[in-house]
Design a protein around this motif. Structure first.
Motif, PDB file in Angstrom:
ATOM      1  N   ASP A  96       0.871  -1.165   0.000  1.00  0.00           N
ATOM      2  CA  ASP A  96       0.000   0.000   0.000  1.00  0.00           C
ATOM      3  C   ASP A  96       0.910   1.217   0.000  1.00  0.00           C
ATOM      4  O   ASP A  96       1.544   1.526   1.009  1.00  0.00           O
ATOM      5  CB  ASP A  96      -0.904   0.001   1.237  1.00  0.00           C
ATOM      6  N   ALA A  97       1.040   1.839  -1.159  1.00  0.00           N
ATOM      7  CA  ALA A  97       1.915   2.999  -1.300  1.00  0.00           C
ATOM      8  C   ALA A  97       1.215   4.054  -2.138  1.00  0.00           C
ATOM      9  O   ALA A  97       0.528   3.730  -3.106  1.00  0.00           O
ATOM     10  CB  ALA A  97       3.227   2.599  -1.956  1.00  0.00           C
ATOM     11  N   SER A  98       1.389   5.300  -1.747  1.00  0.00           N
ATOM     12  CA  SER A  98       0.819   6.395  -2.525  1.00  0.00           C
ATOM     13  C   SER A  98       1.941   7.215  -3.147  1.00  0.00           C
ATOM     14  O   SER A  98       3.098   7.112  -2.746  1.00  0.00           O
ATOM     15  CB  SER A  98      -0.073   7.264  -1.643  1.00  0.00           C
ATOM     16  N   ARG A  99       1.561   8.000  -4.131  1.00  0.00           N
ATOM     17  CA  ARG A  99       2.498   8.836  -4.873  1.00  0.00           C
ATOM     18  C   ARG A  99       3.493   8.001  -5.683  1.00  0.00           C
ATOM     19  O   ARG A  99       4.650   8.377  -5.844  1.00  0.00           O
ATOM     20  CB  ARG A  99       3.217   9.807  -3.954  1.00  0.00           C
ATOM     21  N   VAL A 100       3.033   6.841  -6.157  1.00  0.00           N
ATOM     22  CA  VAL A 100       3.846   5.978  -7.009  1.00  0.00           C
ATOM     23  C   VAL A 100       3.021   5.508  -8.199  1.00  0.00           C
ATOM     24  O   VAL A 100       1.793   5.517  -8.152  1.00  0.00           O
ATOM     25  CB  VAL A 100       4.409   4.751  -6.241  1.00  0.00           C
ATOM     26  N   ILE A 101       3.728   5.094  -9.258  1.00  0.00           N
ATOM     27  CA  ILE A 101       3.050   4.552 -10.436  1.00  0.00           C
ATOM     28  C   ILE A 101       3.385   3.081 -10.649  1.00  0.00           C
ATOM     29  O   ILE A 101       2.956   2.481 -11.615  1.00  0.00           O
ATOM     30  CB  ILE A 101       3.376   5.366 -11.702  1.00  0.00           C
ATOM     31  N   ASP A 124       8.312   3.413  -7.716  1.00  0.00           N
ATOM     32  CA  ASP A 124       8.397   4.159  -8.969  1.00  0.00           C
ATOM     33  C   ASP A 124       7.550   5.412  -8.801  1.00  0.00           C
ATOM     34  O   ASP A 124       6.328   5.355  -8.793  1.00  0.00           O
ATOM     35  CB  ASP A 124       7.891   3.273 -10.103  1.00  0.00           C
ATOM     36  N   GLU A 125       8.206   6.545  -8.672  1.00  0.00           N
ATOM     37  CA  GLU A 125       7.527   7.774  -8.278  1.00  0.00           C
ATOM     38  C   GLU A 125       6.725   8.420  -9.394  1.00  0.00           C
ATOM     39  O   GLU A 125       7.060   8.282 -10.559  1.00  0.00           O
ATOM     40  CB  GLU A 125       8.554   8.793  -7.792  1.00  0.00           C
ATOM     41  N   THR A 126       5.722   9.162  -8.973  1.00  0.00           N
ATOM     42  CA  THR A 126       4.976   9.984  -9.905  1.00  0.00           C
ATOM     43  C   THR A 126       5.782  11.251 -10.151  1.00  0.00           C
ATOM     44  O   THR A 126       6.500  11.722  -9.298  1.00  0.00           O
ATOM     45  CB  THR A 126       3.598  10.354  -9.324  1.00  0.00           C
ATOM     46  N   GLY A 127       5.677  11.787 -11.331  1.00  0.00           N
ATOM     47  CA  GLY A 127       6.417  13.000 -11.658  1.00  0.00           C
ATOM     48  C   GLY A 127       6.231  13.331 -13.117  1.00  0.00           C
ATOM     49  O   GLY A 127       5.383  12.767 -13.790  1.00  0.00           O
TER      50      GLY A 127
END
Length: 158
Positions: free
Chosen positions: A73-78, A127-130
């Motif tokens: 469960d992770a947020s701000r990732v793709i 894998d971060e969003t950006g």
């Protein structure tokens, strides 16, 4: 699964000069872009890990390969990836960019007759969003996961 969220500020973030130059070209109208280099100001935020679960904790590989699932469960990732390591250093891993029912499910197949003993989570990739390729991957080590109270061991029985 652990109930508290952990924000990982990871120093080993990767950014590409090419991606930086492409971003520079897009932003020239808005601001001067002298040197982006390893600047990560265009990443949306640091990833937040709210839960990390290993199912099952014991694998039986004497007769056939077995699979372990990592629920993240992770947020701000793709996307997320997990690498596990055997006692002798053999590595197996997985990556997923498909979010299902609010969780990332990453599955590692441990081959038949693999080394018995405790295999450890070597790393979790977030894998971060950006913008484009500018923000790529934050690496959370197994030690960081363990220090945050998450499970990191898998018992392999041969």
């Amino acid at each position: 699964m652990a109930t508290s969220s952990v924000r990982f500020k990871v120093e080993g973030r990767t950014s590409g000069v090419r991606a930086g130059l492409q971003l520079c070209a897009l932003l020239t109208v808005l601001a001067a872009c002298d040197h982006l280099g390893d600047d990560t100001r265009f990443c949306l935020n640091d990833p937040v890990l709210s839960a990390f679960e290993i199912i099952p904790h014991t694998l039986h590989v004497s007769a056939k390969p077995d699979t372990v699932t990592f629920n993240v469960d992770a947020s701000r990732v793709i996307g997320v990836g997990v690498t596990v390591e055997s006692p002798a250093g053999l590595r197996e891993g997985c990556y997923t960019d498909t979010l299902r029912v609010g969780l990332w499910h990453c599955r590692v197949v441990v081959p038949q007759a693999s080394e018995a003993g405790t295999w450890w989570v070597a790393q979790l990739l977030l894998d971060e969003t950006g913008l484009g390729e500018f923000c790529t991957v934050s690496v959370v080590t197994g030690a960081q996961l363990q220090n945050a109270g998450y499970p990191t061991g898998i018992v392999v029985v041969n």
